[in-house]
Design an enzyme around this catalytic site. Structure first.
Site, short mmCIF file in Angstrom:
data_model
loop_
_atom_site.label_atom_id
_atom_site.label_comp_id
_atom_site.label_asym_id
_atom_site.label_seq_id
_atom_site.Cartn_x
_atom_site.Cartn_y
_atom_site.Cartn_z
N PRO A 10 -5.43 -2.57 -9.34
CG PRO A 10 -4.75 -0.59 -10.35
CD PRO A 10 -5.80 -1.15 -9.44
CG ASN A 11 -0.35 -3.46 -11.89
OD1 ASN A 11 -0.39 -4.11 -12.94
ND2 ASN A 11 -0.38 -2.13 -11.88
NE ARG A 18 3.11 -4.25 -8.51
CZ ARG A 18 2.23 -3.40 -8.00
NH1 ARG A 18 1.21 -3.84 -7.30
NH2 ARG A 18 2.37 -2.10 -8.21
CE1 TYR A 23 3.68 -2.61 -3.63
CE2 TYR A 23 4.88 -3.29 -5.60
CZ TYR A 23 4.20 -2.32 -4.89
OH TYR A 23 4.05 -1.06 -5.41
CG ASN A 74 -3.67 -2.36 -1.96
OD1 ASN A 74 -3.53 -1.26 -2.52
ND2 ASN A 74 -2.66 -3.17 -1.72
CB ALA A 77 -1.41 2.93 -9.43
CG HIS A 80 -0.99 7.01 -5.39
ND1 HIS A 80 -0.81 7.08 -4.03
CD2 HIS A 80 -0.50 5.79 -5.77
CE1 HIS A 80 -0.21 5.97 -3.61
NE2 HIS A 80 -0.01 5.18 -4.66
CG ASP A 87 -16.38 11.62 -6.23
OD1 ASP A 87 -15.83 12.10 -5.21
OD2 ASP A 87 -16.50 12.25 -7.29
CD GLU A 98 -5.64 4.66 1.64
OE1 GLU A 98 -6.34 5.57 2.13
OE2 GLU A 98 -4.59 4.87 1.00
CG HIS A 100 -1.47 1.39 0.53
ND1 HIS A 100 -1.91 1.36 -0.77
CD2 HIS A 100 -2.14 2.39 1.15
CE1 HIS A 100 -2.80 2.33 -0.94
NE2 HIS A 100 -2.96 2.97 0.21
CG LEU A 101 0.80 -5.57 0.09
CD1 LEU A 101 0.69 -5.76 -1.40
CD2 LEU A 101 1.03 -6.89 0.79
CB SER A 102 4.93 -0.61 -0.13
OG SER A 102 4.02 0.20 -0.87
NE ARG A 107 7.09 2.00 -3.00
CZ ARG A 107 6.31 1.34 -3.84
NH1 ARG A 107 5.11 0.93 -3.45
NH2 ARG A 107 6.73 1.07 -5.06
NE ARG A 111 5.20 3.97 -5.70
CZ ARG A 111 4.68 3.29 -6.73
NH1 ARG A 111 3.42 2.97 -6.75
NH2 ARG A 111 5.45 2.94 -7.75
C1 DQA Z 1 0.28 -0.32 -3.17
C2 DQA Z 1 1.07 1.00 -3.25
C3 DQA Z 1 0.73 1.74 -4.53
O1 DQA Z 1 1.48 2.95 -4.61
C4 DQA Z 1 1.05 0.90 -5.74
O2 DQA Z 1 0.67 1.57 -6.93
C5 DQA Z 1 0.45 -0.45 -5.68
C6 DQA Z 1 0.48 -1.18 -4.40
C7 DQA Z 1 0.71 -1.16 -1.94
O3 DQA Z 1 -0.04 -2.07 -1.59
O4 DQA Z 1 1.78 -0.95 -1.38
O5 DQA Z 1 0.00 -1.00 -6.67
O6 DQA Z 1 -1.09 0.00 -3.02
#
Ligand code: DQA
Length: 147
Positions: A10-11, A18, A23, A74, A77, A80, A87, A98, A100-102, A107, A111
């Site tokens: 998502p997102n 964003r 990011y 990725n 959210a 978490h 599963d 796995e 993540h950009l951040s 943070r 997270r």
């Molecule tokens: C994220 C980190 C997550 O906590 C956040 O909800 C995201 C992006 C990252 O790529 O840094 O949507 O996965």
């Protein structure tokens, strides 16, 4: 030819506009184009998928069984708290890296925990778009049996 799926949650379709201070300014398409070039140079087939919906991501992970050699994930959210995605990863038996950009560990407290991490091969975070490229590099090395 080995096959890799890059799955975004998502997102992440909002990348570019964003919270660029967190990011970065690249769009998801920009990142995917870089991954595509790197995969092609390594002789790897790569597919891309993004969804804002937990069930769709579960479906994608399940469908990856027997079809893909690695998933670069990725989960946004969902990382978490989605036991359903966790599963699905356990059930699908496809190795997941796995990303993540951040740097999720720097943070907000909520997270810091990833429910995906215990069922992933590894986690790469905090490198911006390079997190994805590093994950692809790792998958290529592992697929070539050179680790
Ligand atoms: C994220 C980190 C997550 O906590 C956040 O909800 C995201 C992006 C990252 O790529 O840094 O949507 O996965």
């Amino acid at each position: 030819m080995p096959k890799i799926l890059v799955l975004n949650g998502p997102n992440l379709n909002m990348l570019g506009t964003r919270e660029p201070e967190i990011y970065g300014s690249l769009t998801l398409n920009d990142i995917n184009n870089r991954l595509q070039k790197k995969a092609a140079a390594a002789g790897i087939d790569i597919d891309f998928m993004q969804s804002n919906h937990e069930g769709v991501l579960v479906d994608e992970v399940q469908a990856a069984r027997g079809k893909y050699d690695y998933i670069i994930l990725n989960a946004g959210a969902f990382t978490h708290y989605s036991i359903a995605i966790r599963d699905a990863i356990s059930a699908a038996c496809v190795p997941v890296i796995e990303v993540h950009l951040s740097n999720i560990h720097q943070r907000e407290e909520f997270r810091h925990n990833s429910v995906i991490a215990p069922v992933a091969v590894g986690q790469i975070c905090g490198l911006g778009a390079e997190s994805y490229l590093a994950a692809l590099e790792a998958a290529i090395i592992k697929l070539n049996g050179h680790d």
